[in-house]
Design an enzyme around this catalytic site. Structure first.
Site, PDB file in Angstrom:
ATOM      1  N   LYS A  74      36.869   2.290   5.790  1.00 17.90           N
ATOM      2  CA  LYS A  74      37.752   1.137   5.579  1.00 17.90           C
ATOM      3  C   LYS A  74      37.168   0.093   4.640  1.00 17.90           C
ATOM      4  CE  LYS A  74      40.494   1.270   9.812  1.00 17.90           C
ATOM      5  NZ  LYS A  74      41.078   0.395  10.855  1.00 17.90           N
ATOM      6  N   ASP A 110      46.332  -3.578  10.055  1.00 21.24           N
ATOM      7  CA  ASP A 110      45.853  -3.835  11.417  1.00 21.24           C
ATOM      8  C   ASP A 110      46.180  -5.266  11.846  1.00 21.24           C
ATOM      9  OD1 ASP A 110      44.785  -1.304  11.954  1.00 21.24           O
ATOM     10  OD2 ASP A 110      42.869  -1.787  11.012  1.00 21.24           O
TER      11      ASP A 110
END
Lengths: 289, 289
Positions: A74, A110
């Protein structure tokens, strides 16, 4: 139903990259959604170590439309995309890449997924005190999103790791207009923070399978009216949530954030509204099995 | 049947790359074969201009198992794989890439596909005179394969383009032990070559849709006992084949070579015997529709 029966040369491809990816639910979720809407898309999983070249490949494959990025890539993935949204640059990680004719756009879903879980549950952030337990990657994404949206009065961050905590606090203070407080996590600071918190967001791995049955918040600290959100979703109801529920508090499971981050990815991949019910059903079937 | 219903994180991916790829039958053929055998594979199509980076990406995506390479990338792709089989290096093009744990092996199945079409038809090459009409990319692949296999007496190449013809002749003479002859293609040389040829392999685009109904071989030149193989497969029966058939000769359609190159790719991708009947049926359904 078997693989690939209606895959055509026009089919657009999405994929999750990570290592490991064996346990990802993303192929099941997204393929079910594509099928539900009859979209000419397919979603696969690639185990990847070399993120740079995986993204070079995506850029060169014109109908490789979208990517979900998971652990451990990520942060690294940010270096190899062409465009990053400002908030994601502050957060320092992305979980989604969109290939627009060879331009790779990196973004995170997210934080927005967590915000959507809160707003879907009817939680109004305006003027509220938000307590974040843990300051790691997920907490960063959520904290930046909440600092930029909803008008919370203040965000307080507790973490036992001083470096992580100070970095997030500094980045939030620099990168947003929100009121940010932070502290080490001790019995004392936790009790103090719980005494003023309206919304508690748990972002540590405590309580996660296989270490279930543990909570970092003593049940005695809950106060009427608090909302308790645990980003852990295995198990679906952690001890933290069970304790909060037994006190009559509103609880939000990490599964809602998980589903929402996938919904937001899906909508970026396809440009159409996600079939939320189908996606939720697939997640629930997998988590309960 | 819908896209991706049983795609899992373990699913291995194969793809065709080319530009254009819109009309490729490969996804339909290979996916039908995977489904038939219940293999955990899926086959997609990527329109690609930047072959180098597409192959970098394949190398980085560990379960990106196999690639079919089509026009215009069959030559360029050779530069970006890690290993090339000797015969393919001589041929100068590849149509298949296998990803073995990050090592990309390039190879060609066009030549072996043509050889298999001949042997499947019961044609014995031993001691035979082979006449190749045209010396382009497909002819190179077929000529090298036949020069190395089957024990033909001689291979004669006719092409109107001197450069192409001389290059192929030189490469075959250098790279194989076969007896190679070549000549310009004129009425005279064609008649002379047809007078001694046992097997005629047509490798030019003449007779291909949309320019059907034309043949470069006057029907009067056919002799009893000759085998006539046309690599064109749209239409399935070219004028060349129709003429040969009307003279009672054995004919082999390019569709057999096309199916065989896919069969050989499939077997390289999966390591298992291809479901030949299914693959042939898919090709025939598409070509007849």
């Amino acid at each position: 139903m078997k693989n690939g029966r209606s895959i055509k040369t026009s089919t657009r491809i999405c994929a999750i990259i990570g290592n490991p990816v064996e346990h990802s639910l993303s192929p099941a979720i997204h393929n079910a959604a594509f099928t539900e809407l009859g979209l000419d898309f397919v979603y696969v999983a690639f185990r990847v170590e070399d993120v740079k070249h995986a993204l070079s490949g995506m850029r060169a494959m014109e109908n490789f439309r979208g990517m979900s990025v998971t652990i451990p890539h990520k942060i690294e993935a940010m270096k190899h995309v062409d465009t990053i949204e400002d908030v994601d640059r502050h957060i320092g990680s992305i979980n989604t890449i969109i290939n627009d004719s060879g331009n790779l756009l990196g973004l995170g879903t997210d934080g927005p997924g967590a915000l959507k879980a809160l707003t879907d549950a009817g939680v109004n952030l305006s003027g509220k005190n938000i307590l974040m337990l843990g300051g790691g990657g997920a907490a960063r994404a959520i904290a930046f999103t909440l600092a930029n949206n909803g008008g919370a009065a203040a965000i307080e961050i507790l973490d036992i790791n001083e470096t992580i905590r100070d970095q997030l606090t500094m980045d939030l203070t620099t990168g947003t207009n929100a009121v940010i407080r932070s502290n080490s996590m001790t019995d004392h600071t936790l009790a103090k923070a719980m005494a003023v918190a309206d919304i508690v967001i748990h972002c540590t791995p405590v309580g996660m399978h296989p270490k279930e049955g543990v909570s970092i918040v003593p049940a005695t600290l809950f106060r009427p009216g608090q909302v308790v959100f645990d980003i852990v979703y295995t198990p679906l109801e952690t001890k933290l949530l069970a304790d909060a529920k037994s006190k009559g508090l509103q609880i939000i499971s990490g599964v809602d954030m998980f589903i929402n981050q996938a919904i937001l990815q899906f909508e970026r991949f396809t440009g159409v509204d996600a079939p939320v019910g189908v996606m939720r059903r697939v997640v629930m079937e997998h988590l309960k099995s």
